[in-house]
Design an enzyme around this catalytic site. Structure first.
Site, short mmCIF file in Angstrom:
data_model
loop_
_atom_site.label_atom_id
_atom_site.label_comp_id
_atom_site.label_asym_id
_atom_site.label_seq_id
_atom_site.Cartn_x
_atom_site.Cartn_y
_atom_site.Cartn_z
N GLU A 337 0.91 -1.31 0.19
CA GLU A 337 -0.19 0.29 -0.08
C GLU A 337 1.27 1.76 -0.46
O GLU A 337 0.63 1.97 0.88
CB GLU A 337 -1.20 -0.34 1.29
CG GLU A 337 -2.04 -1.34 1.36
CD GLU A 337 -2.91 -1.89 2.15
OE1 GLU A 337 -4.10 -1.06 1.91
OE2 GLU A 337 -2.39 -0.44 3.80
C1 ACM Z 1 -1.65 -5.22 3.75
O1 ACM Z 1 -2.60 -6.21 4.13
N1 ACM Z 1 -1.88 -4.17 4.09
C2 ACM Z 1 -0.51 -6.29 4.11
#
Ligand code: ACM
Length: 531
Positions: A337
């Protein structure tokens, strides 16, 4: 309690001796011993038969030979069983054919590998054999589950403590069987982490991944950058006081995990999920200004400053200190992310950071976005996609796997323990959908990621993200009963996979969790015995 029972037996004997008239009251029939295959994770091979073995006042735990580690495992077993049985269960290095016998090494154990064991129960003894101490430890977990659930209570209980006759020969399908705890969104104390470690070890989990940094909190003391912990660790989601592990705390977690045969995998999430670090040191920010601490639950808004040299001084110091206090092979560098990092910057960052991990003697694990950069040889991708993950993203991971990147599987709509069970679950999130007990169990790690060779799969991991979780009771409600299913996918041969059989074995764990004080979710999918 013990004395009272003895008196009761004497009375029975006396009554029997009186002969004819009064038939002494029959003690209630002892419940049948747990069948040898009623274990989670399902053992690889079970051959039932022969006489059962019953622990008694005089039972010894024999550790012939002189392995300190085997003696420790024996001491651990004795410590588990003494309170409920009321027996002394002395550990002795004297040879003998009776009691609970640990055999480390020796004839026929070579095939059991680093973690396997053989448990033979019958007549006068239960023998656990293994090539390595980890195997003895896993055998002990099986032995625990073969005893009545009341063996888990911490006060003296009525037996009998009978183990069915037969032989279990058991080795794991995968070497990597992990659980992750997010201690960043909410901080969990060393004691809370130890409690979870104990629960994980019952299901033969062997890796504890600690998510030590995120936007909301930095949880590990780094001497060269002290404000990371003292300031960056000073809050959490919702604005509580947060916390961090001193180096001694961290070493204590590692020591305890290792006494339960789990290896700690620490994660510093980079280059995104870094607000706590950016808030602690203005110099890490591209604009030279520290943002405020963050106590919300958004993701994707923070990034280390990729073009700045100071960023790599920071990364080098953190990785060096973390590597120095981590005996395990892996350091997790996050990489998920990174929505506020351009693709080019992301690739440049990972190209610079992976060699730092190698320089300090460790292997990097990254969330699967690492496969969109240049995963270095030997580094591992942890897949956390779900049913809505694009075919292109899956293919990118599969291609990396074909090219030699090993994969750990944590599909979010199967293995994420923080997903709600259903719409009524009071805790957790639901961005990957609801994850029922059956859904979390019913998939095959060997074939799950299309195009990834089965040989690229190192194993599975069950992450537990803590945006909504702040107590051990919260952890346990989300982990139980799903964690044992992921543990079984990691340990048991694919040939044992069967939801209808599994849910019955799982149901039998319920009374054990009651005895251990684990407040689990009594999913209607599982035929729990009545309380
Ligand atoms: C995640 O759930 N951002 C690895």
């Amino acid at each position: 309690m013990r004395r009272r029972r003895l008196l009761f037996s004497l009375l029975l004997v006396a009554a029997a001796g009186m002969g004819t008239a009064a038939v002494p009251p029959q003690p209630a029939a002892a419940p049948a011993a747990t069948p040898l295959d009623r274990v989670v994770p399902a053992p690889a091979s079970v051959v039932p038969g022969g006489a059962a073995y019953t622990l008694g006042e005089g039972t010894r735990i024999r550790v012939p030979g002189n392995s300190g580690e085997a003696r420790k495992v024996a001491g651990y077993l004795a410590g588990l069983l003494r309170p409920a049985t009321g027996f002394d269960l002395p550990v002795t290095t004297k040879d003998g054919r009776d009691g609970i016998v640990f055999q480390l090494g020796g004839r026929g154990t070579g095939k059991l590998g680093a973690e396997g064991y053989r448990l033979t129960s019958g007549g006068r003894s239960v023998t656990i054999s293994a090539a390595r101490p980890a195997g003895l430890f896993h055998g002990v977990q099986t032995l625990r589950q073969l005893l009545p659930a009341s063996a888990e209570r911490r006060t003296e209980q009525r037996g009998p403590w009978t183990i069915a006759g037969g032989t279990i020969t058991d080795t794991p399908r995968y070497g990597h069987r992990g659980a992750m705890l997010d201690v960043s969104r909410h901080f969990f104390t060393v004691e809370q982490v130890k409690r979870y470690i104990d629960q994980l070890s019952l299901y033969k989990i062997n890796k504890l991944h600690l998510h030590l940094s995120d936007d909301q909190g930095w949880r590990i003391a780094i001497k060269s950058w002290p404000k990371l912990a003292t300031y960056g660790g000073s809050t959490q989601v919702g604005g509580g006081k947060g916390g961090f592990y001193t180096k001694d705390d961290y070493r204590e977690i590692i020591r305890y995990a290792s006494s339960r045969y789990l290896t700690v995998v620490p994660e510093i999430d980079m280059p995104g999920h870094t607000n706590a670090a950016l808030a602690s040191y203005a110099e890490l920010n591209c604009n030279g200004q520290a943002p405020p601490l963050y106590t919300g639950t958004e993701v994707g808004f923070s990034s280390l400053c990729v073009p700045k040299q100071r960023t790599y001084d920071f990364v080098d110091d953190v990785i060096r200190e973390l590597a120095a206090m981590t005996p395990g092979r892996y350091l997790h560098i996050g990489g998920d992310e990174a929505h506020s990092t351009s693709h080019d910057d992301y690739v440049a960052f990972m190209d610079r950071v992976q060699p730092v991990v190698a320089k300090y003697g460790k292997t990097a694990i990254g969330w699967h976005q690492l496969t969109g950069a240049h995963p270095a040889k030997g580094n591992v991708a942890q897949y956390w996609g779900y049913d809505k993950t694009s075919a292109a993203e899956r293919a990118q991971v599969a291609t990396a796997a074909q090219n030699g990147t090993p994969v750990i599987l944590s599909p979010a709509d199967r293995a994420y323990l923080d997903m709600k069970y259903d719409k009524n679950t009071p805790l957790g999130l639901s961005w990957a959908g609801y994850v029922s007990v059956q859904r979390s169990y019913d998939w095959d790690p060997g074939t799950y990621l299309e195009g990834a060779p089965a040989s690229s799969v190192l194993g599975v991991e069950a992450p537990l993200w803590a945006e909504t979780l702040s107590t051990s009771a919260h952890i346990e409600y989300m982990a139980f009963p799903r964690l044992p299913g992921i543990a079984e996918l990691g340990w048991s041969p694919a040939s044992t996979h069967d939801w209808d059989a599994y849910k019955k074995r799982l149901a039998a764990q319920g009374p054990r969790w009651d005895a251990m004080g684990i407040g689990y979710y009594r999913s209607p999918e599982v035929p729990w015995p009545a309380k």
